[in-house]
Motif scaffolding. Structure first.
Motif, mmCIF file in Angstrom:
data_model
loop_
_atom_site.group_PDB
_atom_site.id
_atom_site.type_symbol
_atom_site.label_atom_id
_atom_site.label_comp_id
_atom_site.label_asym_id
_atom_site.label_seq_id
_atom_site.Cartn_x
_atom_site.Cartn_y
_atom_site.Cartn_z
ATOM 1 N N SER A 119 -40.583 32.598 18.870
ATOM 2 C CA SER A 119 -39.158 32.282 18.900
ATOM 3 C C SER A 119 -38.785 31.472 17.677
ATOM 4 C CB SER A 119 -38.811 31.490 20.172
ATOM 5 O OG SER A 119 -39.456 30.222 20.169
ATOM 6 N N SER A 120 -37.493 31.493 17.379
ATOM 7 C CA SER A 120 -36.954 30.595 16.358
ATOM 8 C C SER A 120 -36.487 29.325 17.058
ATOM 9 C CB SER A 120 -35.775 31.257 15.647
ATOM 10 O OG SER A 120 -36.158 32.477 15.044
ATOM 11 N N VAL A 121 -36.475 28.234 16.336
ATOM 12 C CA VAL A 121 -36.072 26.950 16.907
ATOM 13 C C VAL A 121 -34.793 26.479 16.238
ATOM 14 C CG1 VAL A 121 -36.713 24.539 17.272
ATOM 15 C CG2 VAL A 121 -38.447 26.323 17.464
ATOM 16 N N ALA A 122 -33.834 26.059 17.053
ATOM 17 C CA ALA A 122 -32.572 25.517 16.547
ATOM 18 C C ALA A 122 -32.317 24.172 17.212
ATOM 19 C CB ALA A 122 -31.414 26.476 16.845
ATOM 20 N N GLY A 123 -31.876 23.206 16.423
ATOM 21 C CA GLY A 123 -31.572 21.894 16.974
ATOM 22 C C GLY A 123 -30.094 21.750 17.290
ATOM 23 N N TYR A 124 -29.791 20.934 18.283
ATOM 24 C CA TYR A 124 -28.398 20.613 18.584
ATOM 25 C C TYR A 124 -28.295 19.126 18.911
ATOM 26 C CZ TYR A 124 -29.546 20.622 23.624
ATOM 27 O OH TYR A 124 -30.086 20.352 24.860
ATOM 28 N N VAL A 125 -27.117 18.588 18.745
ATOM 29 C CA VAL A 125 -26.875 17.169 19.019
ATOM 30 C C VAL A 125 -26.492 17.024 20.488
ATOM 31 C CG1 VAL A 125 -25.480 15.156 18.458
ATOM 32 C CG2 VAL A 125 -26.164 16.750 16.646
ATOM 33 N N ASP A 126 -27.274 16.242 21.224
ATOM 34 C CA ASP A 126 -27.048 16.143 22.667
ATOM 35 C C ASP A 126 -26.379 14.843 23.090
ATOM 36 O OD1 ASP A 126 -29.214 14.529 22.057
ATOM 37 O OD2 ASP A 126 -30.293 14.971 23.912
ATOM 38 N N THR A 127 -25.943 14.043 22.121
ATOM 39 C CA THR A 127 -25.247 12.807 22.452
ATOM 40 C C THR A 127 -23.859 12.817 21.825
ATOM 41 O OG1 THR A 127 -26.224 11.698 20.522
ATOM 42 C CG2 THR A 127 -27.360 11.449 22.630
ATOM 43 N N LEU A 181 -24.146 24.377 16.524
ATOM 44 C CA LEU A 181 -25.282 25.169 16.983
ATOM 45 C C LEU A 181 -25.017 26.655 16.789
ATOM 46 C CD1 LEU A 181 -27.985 25.597 18.429
ATOM 47 C CD2 LEU A 181 -26.785 25.304 20.616
ATOM 48 N N VAL A 182 -23.781 27.091 17.046
ATOM 49 C CA VAL A 182 -23.428 28.498 16.839
ATOM 50 C C VAL A 182 -23.599 28.875 15.369
ATOM 51 C CG1 VAL A 182 -21.539 30.180 16.906
ATOM 52 C CG2 VAL A 182 -21.868 28.605 18.813
ATOM 53 N N GLU A 183 -23.197 27.984 14.466
ATOM 54 C CA GLU A 183 -23.382 28.246 13.040
ATOM 55 C C GLU A 183 -24.857 28.385 12.701
ATOM 56 O OE1 GLU A 183 -21.446 25.017 11.102
ATOM 57 O OE2 GLU A 183 -19.427 25.615 11.730
ATOM 58 N N THR A 184 -25.696 27.555 13.316
ATOM 59 C CA THR A 184 -27.139 27.648 13.105
ATOM 60 C C THR A 184 -27.682 28.980 13.610
ATOM 61 O OG1 THR A 184 -27.354 25.244 13.337
ATOM 62 C CG2 THR A 184 -29.366 26.542 13.561
ATOM 63 N N LEU A 185 -27.208 29.391 14.784
ATOM 64 C CA LEU A 185 -27.649 30.682 15.339
ATOM 65 C C LEU A 185 -27.240 31.839 14.430
ATOM 66 C CD1 LEU A 185 -26.762 30.153 19.120
ATOM 67 C CD2 LEU A 185 -29.005 29.946 18.037
ATOM 68 N N ASP A 186 -26.019 31.762 13.885
ATOM 69 C CA ASP A 186 -25.559 32.811 12.967
ATOM 70 C C ASP A 186 -26.430 32.861 11.709
ATOM 71 O OD1 ASP A 186 -23.569 33.473 14.724
ATOM 72 O OD2 ASP A 186 -21.992 32.344 13.685
ATOM 73 N N ALA A 187 -26.790 31.678 11.199
ATOM 74 C CA ALA A 187 -27.636 31.632 10.006
ATOM 75 C C ALA A 187 -29.020 32.212 10.292
ATOM 76 C CB ALA A 187 -27.764 30.182 9.518
ATOM 77 N N LEU A 188 -29.570 31.915 11.468
ATOM 78 C CA LEU A 188 -30.870 32.473 11.827
ATOM 79 C C LEU A 188 -30.795 33.987 11.972
ATOM 80 C CD1 LEU A 188 -32.110 29.877 14.498
ATOM 81 C CD2 LEU A 188 -33.157 30.341 12.280
ATOM 82 N N ALA A 189 -29.689 34.474 12.564
ATOM 83 C CA ALA A 189 -29.526 35.921 12.717
ATOM 84 C C ALA A 189 -29.463 36.607 11.357
ATOM 85 C CB ALA A 189 -28.269 36.218 13.525
ATOM 86 N N THR A 190 -28.725 35.998 10.423
ATOM 87 C CA THR A 190 -28.631 36.563 9.075
ATOM 88 C C THR A 190 -29.990 36.560 8.391
ATOM 89 O OG1 THR A 190 -26.339 35.818 8.872
ATOM 90 C CG2 THR A 190 -27.525 36.313 6.830
ATOM 91 N N GLN A 191 -30.714 35.463 8.564
ATOM 92 C CA GLN A 191 -32.036 35.329 7.946
ATOM 93 C C GLN A 191 -32.996 36.407 8.449
ATOM 94 O OE1 GLN A 191 -33.719 31.410 8.466
ATOM 95 N NE2 GLN A 191 -35.798 32.133 8.183
ATOM 96 N N HIS A 192 -32.879 36.758 9.740
ATOM 97 C CA HIS A 192 -33.797 37.730 10.334
ATOM 98 C C HIS A 192 -33.226 39.149 10.350
ATOM 99 C CE1 HIS A 192 -35.426 34.022 12.641
ATOM 100 N NE2 HIS A 192 -36.093 34.198 11.513
ATOM 101 N N GLY A 193 -32.057 39.324 9.747
ATOM 102 C CA GLY A 193 -31.449 40.640 9.723
ATOM 103 C C GLY A 193 -31.006 41.118 11.087
ATOM 104 N N ASP A 194 -30.637 40.187 11.943
ATOM 105 C CA ASP A 194 -30.262 40.506 13.320
ATOM 106 C C ASP A 194 -28.751 40.621 13.403
ATOM 107 O OD1 ASP A 194 -30.060 40.783 16.016
ATOM 108 O OD2 ASP A 194 -31.415 39.144 16.506
ATOM 109 N N LYS A 195 -28.244 41.812 13.694
ATOM 110 C CA LYS A 195 -26.806 42.052 13.688
ATOM 111 C C LYS A 195 -26.165 41.986 15.068
ATOM 112 C CE LYS A 195 -27.021 44.930 9.528
ATOM 113 N NZ LYS A 195 -26.705 46.249 8.932
ATOM 114 N N CYS A 196 -26.981 41.888 16.120
ATOM 115 C CA CYS A 196 -26.388 41.847 17.459
ATOM 116 C C CYS A 196 -26.054 40.409 17.840
ATOM 117 C CB CYS A 196 -27.336 42.453 18.491
ATOM 118 S SG CYS A 196 -28.857 41.539 18.752
#
Length: 381
Positions: free
Chosen positions: A51-59, A72-87
């Motif tokens: 899995s990929s790991v993404a951090g989020y601020v919980d406080t 966190l959504v921006e981080t997920l989008d960046a990971l998807a772009t990095q892995h060529g994931d379009k879904c």
């Protein structure tokens, strides 16, 4: 299919093995998995094999939650772009009370199906509040939660409190070692305490002190879940047990030493599923526990010696019978291993979670279709 598993600090530090097993199973079935954890809980490793790991601020204040999750959504989008994931994200799965609000907001912002893990009785009230919130003004923008329950009694409690809640059962799974550890010459027990000042914990400690008086090899390794070590140390000092007692603050996150002991004592009935208890049963340890109606793996005579009263005499009798008595120790450990092998295999949990995801995605799509469907035309007169 993309799944984001959102965990809070408590779960991240204690159930890493559970998440590894789950993520391996999901990846094997074609899911691309992101493991979202609080930034404060991130270790040196920023990515996993499965899995990929993404951090989020919980406080932060409640009104900042949308913005924090937006990052966190921006981080997920960046990971998807990095892995060529379009879904897009298909499922958001929240583990832990403090992760639930993040998972709810993440599902809203990504349009994903929302799955929430119910692993303790205290979460039933949170589930009821979420269900009541579905009638609020922003209900149209939020996914209806689908609850995955780690034990059948928890699911029954949920259905009783929240009739009509979408839910299914996915018992946590652990691996059963091929061989049971041989019984050594030294007796050692792990004491897992939910509250350092609980009456039940004091009774178990008192019992261990009495056993230690005529069992010179007995060693006790204790974990205090709520970190209230002061009352626990005070009781141990009063009982002259300090020379036999060691605190193990990382017993759950680094559980291998505990799993080499003779027994695991669970004096507090908290209504919480702990995979360390299942691991202890799988290892053939004797498990001694208070009765807990929310946790189905505590079965007297089959998986555990159930101590009915928070009484030092009862706990002492249980320790002498099920830990010091080698034949009884052997029988209890053998039956608990078979129970875990049958009822809590890792493959069973994976199948149940996959079925829950499929159900949640289908229901979520049906909900979205109903919301976007134009109203029926009025009948002409």
């Amino acid at each position: 299919m993309r799944a984001v598993i959102v965990v809070d600090r408590w779960m991240a530090s204690r159930e890493s093995g559970l998440f590894s097993r789950l993520e391996i199973g999901l990846v094997d079935e074609g899911y691309r998995v992101v493991h979202a954890v609080p930034v404060a809980a991130l270790g040196g490793e920023q990515g996993g094999v499965y899995s990929s790991v993404a951090g989020y601020v919980d406080t932060g204040l409640a009104f900042t939650l949308p913005r924090r999750v937006g990052v966190l959504v921006e981080t997920l989008d960046a990971l998807a772009t990095q892995h060529g994931d379009k879904c897009g994200v298909s499922v958001v799965h929240g583990f832990g009370a403090r992760a639930w609000p993040v998972a709810v907001e993440l599902a809203r912002q990504t349009g994903a199906a929302l799955v929430l893990e119910v692993d303790r009785a205290s979460l039933i009230a949170d589930a009821a509040r979420l269900a009541a919130g579905q009638a609020g003004k922003d209900a149209e923008t939020r996914a209806t939660p689908y609850f995955v329950c780690a034990a059948e009694p928890l699911r029954a409690m949920l259905q009783s409190r929240v009739p009509g809640a979408r839910s299914s059962l996915a018992r946590w799974g652990v691996h059963v070692p091929p061989a049971r550890r041989a019984r050594g010459e030294v007796r050692a027990v792990a004491l897992f305490v939910e509250r350092g000042d609980s009456r039940a914990a004091a009774a178990a400690l008192d019992a261990l002190a009495k056993v230690a008086a005529d069992e010179p090899t007995l060693m006790v390794f204790a974990h205090v879940q709520d970190d209230r070590n002061g009352p626990f140390w005070k009781a141990a000092r009063r009982l002259n047990l300090l020379d036999r007692l060691s605190l193990s603050p990382d017993m759950e996150s680094r559980r291998e030493p505990a799993l080499q002991m003779d027994a695991l004592l669970l004096p507090d009935a908290s209504g919480t599923v702990h995979s360390i208890a299942l691991d202890a049963m799988a290892a053939g340890m004797a498990v001694l526990a208070a009765p807990d109606e929310a946790v189905e793996y505590i079965r007297g005579g089959q998986t555990a010696r159930v101590v009915l009263r928070a009484d030092a005499r009862d706990w002492e009798e249980a320790v002498r019978d099920s830990v010091l008595d080698a034949p009884r120790w052997g029988v209890l450990g053998a039956t608990s291993r078979e129970y875990v092998r049958e009822k809590h295999p890792v493959s069973g949990q994976i199948r149940a979670v996959l079925a829950a995801y499929a159900d949640a995605v289908r229901l979520h799509a049906e909900d979205a279709d109903r919301r976007t469907r134009p109203p029926a035309a009025a009948t002409l007169r």
